[in-house]
Write a protein that holds these residues in place. Structure first.
Motif, PDB file in Angstrom:
ATOM      1  N   LYS A  15       3.869   1.396  -6.281  1.00  0.00           N
ATOM      2  CA  LYS A  15       3.323   2.566  -5.601  1.00  0.00           C
ATOM      3  C   LYS A  15       2.113   3.099  -6.359  1.00  0.00           C
ATOM      4  CE  LYS A  15       7.398   4.289  -3.173  1.00  0.00           C
ATOM      5  NZ  LYS A  15       8.298   5.458  -2.952  1.00  0.00           N
ATOM      6  N   CYS A  16       1.102   3.513  -5.615  1.00  0.00           N
ATOM      7  CA  CYS A  16      -0.084   4.084  -6.243  1.00  0.00           C
ATOM      8  C   CYS A  16      -0.712   5.096  -5.304  1.00  0.00           C
ATOM      9  CB  CYS A  16      -1.087   2.989  -6.601  1.00  0.00           C
ATOM     10  SG  CYS A  16      -1.743   2.117  -5.180  1.00  0.00           S
ATOM     11  N   THR A  17      -1.591   5.915  -5.843  1.00  0.00           N
ATOM     12  CA  THR A  17      -2.283   6.940  -5.076  1.00  0.00           C
ATOM     13  C   THR A  17      -3.727   6.518  -4.858  1.00  0.00           C
ATOM     14  OG1 THR A  17      -0.878   8.659  -6.008  1.00  0.00           O
ATOM     15  CG2 THR A  17      -2.930   9.363  -4.987  1.00  0.00           C
ATOM     16  N   LYS A  18      -4.188   6.597  -3.613  1.00  0.00           N
ATOM     17  CA  LYS A  18      -5.545   6.189  -3.258  1.00  0.00           C
ATOM     18  C   LYS A  18      -6.273   7.359  -2.607  1.00  0.00           C
ATOM     19  CE  LYS A  18      -6.511   2.159  -3.145  1.00  0.00           C
ATOM     20  NZ  LYS A  18      -7.184   1.263  -4.099  1.00  0.00           N
ATOM     21  N   THR A  66      -0.355   8.079  -0.672  1.00  0.00           N
ATOM     22  CA  THR A  66       0.459   7.172  -1.486  1.00  0.00           C
ATOM     23  C   THR A  66       0.776   5.910  -0.691  1.00  0.00           C
ATOM     24  OG1 THR A  66       1.452   9.018  -2.672  1.00  0.00           O
ATOM     25  CG2 THR A  66       2.606   6.922  -2.788  1.00  0.00           C
ATOM     26  N   SER A  68       1.930   1.358  -1.224  1.00  0.00           N
ATOM     27  CA  SER A  68       2.463   0.310  -2.098  1.00  0.00           C
ATOM     28  C   SER A  68       1.555  -0.909  -2.028  1.00  0.00           C
ATOM     29  CB  SER A  68       3.885  -0.079  -1.664  1.00  0.00           C
ATOM     30  OG  SER A  68       4.779   0.995  -1.848  1.00  0.00           O
ATOM     31  N   GLN A  71       1.274  -6.319  -6.822  1.00  0.00           N
ATOM     32  CA  GLN A  71       0.821  -6.219  -8.200  1.00  0.00           C
ATOM     33  C   GLN A  71       1.519  -7.281  -9.047  1.00  0.00           C
ATOM     34  OE1 GLN A  71      -2.020  -4.660  -9.831  1.00  0.00           O
ATOM     35  NE2 GLN A  71      -1.198  -2.788  -8.966  1.00  0.00           N
ATOM     36  N   ASP A  91      -3.879  -4.527  -7.571  1.00  0.00           N
ATOM     37  CA  ASP A  91      -4.087  -3.503  -6.538  1.00  0.00           C
ATOM     38  C   ASP A  91      -4.144  -4.106  -5.140  1.00  0.00           C
ATOM     39  OD1 ASP A  91      -4.126  -1.624  -8.530  1.00  0.00           O
ATOM     40  OD2 ASP A  91      -6.313  -1.516  -8.657  1.00  0.00           O
TER      41      ASP A  91
END
Length: 221
Positions: A15-18, A66, A68, A71, A91
């Motif tokens: 999970k990451c924030t873009k 947020t 996914s 990776q 990413d």
């Protein structure tokens, strides 16, 4: 994980924030006009202290979401035998070392960057031809060698944007030609060496494919 279209992925999601990108203007809507330039400030009268400049306003916080992304190491298989990729992701994009199999049966093994073939690698074509060397933006670029299976000959040298531009052409019997190339053919001045005798002839290849040869330099037995 299996996608609605039948593709599958085995590997890790993180999970990451873009940041949300600015959407394009709707069709028929005019783009906003650029802001007017600031007026030139007038200098203070003699004896006056200059006014302190106003502090710029803080920019608004960017809108984020947020999600996914793939990776690390993983394997992605396209449905209906359309190929696969097994290797590293950064990413959500193919980045690092991996192996890509395409629908026509060709295969690439080597470096990727942002989903593009970039760096050193080996590409095997359906014909059996093989290129090994440097790539830039998915094209042969830099130093590399290309083996032609049908003629058992090899180009070895410098490539630019997918084209062989200078180097050595090694033929099936071991004879070689060294010089510049254009459209896959010798052009300009170059040297041809016969494998059996070691004799060398220097001459010029013309645009029409004709060859103006000079004196043959013989090698003493």
């Amino acid at each position: 994980m299996t996608f609605p279209n039948g593709d599958t992925f085995e590997g890790t999601y993180v999970k990451c924030t873009k940041e949300v990108e600015k959407p394009p203007a709707e069709e028929g809507e005019e783009e906003p006009a650029p802001p007017e330039p600031e007026p030139e400030p007038e200098p203070p009268a003699e004896g006056e202290e200059p006014a302190e400049p106003a502090e710029p306003a803080e920019p608004p916080e960017p809108e984020t979401y947020t999600t996914s992304l793939r990776q690390g190491k993983g394997k992605y298989v396209f449905a209906d035998d359309k190929g696969s990729y097994e290797g590293e992701y950064v990413d959500g994009k193919r980045s690092g070392v991996g192996a890509l199999i395409l629908p026509d049966g060709s295969k690439y093994e080597g470096a990727f960057e942002d989903d593009v073939i970039q760096g050193e690698g080996k590409y095997t074509y359906p014909s059996g031809d093989v290129y090994q060397g440097a790539f830039t933006n998915g094209k042969k670029d830099g130093v590399g060698s290309y083996f032609f299976k049908a003629s058992a000959s090899t180009f070895m040298g410098t490539w630019e944007k997918g084209a062989f531009v200078e180097g050595e052409w090694v033929l099936r019997d071991g004879s070689t030609y060294k010089g510049p190339f254009k459209d896959g053919k010798p052009i300009g001045e170059g040297a041809y060496t016969w494998a059996k005798t070691g004799n060398v002839q220097i001459g010029t290849w013309n645009e029409d494919g004709s060859f103006n040869g000079g004196v043959v330099e013989t090698v003493a037995a």
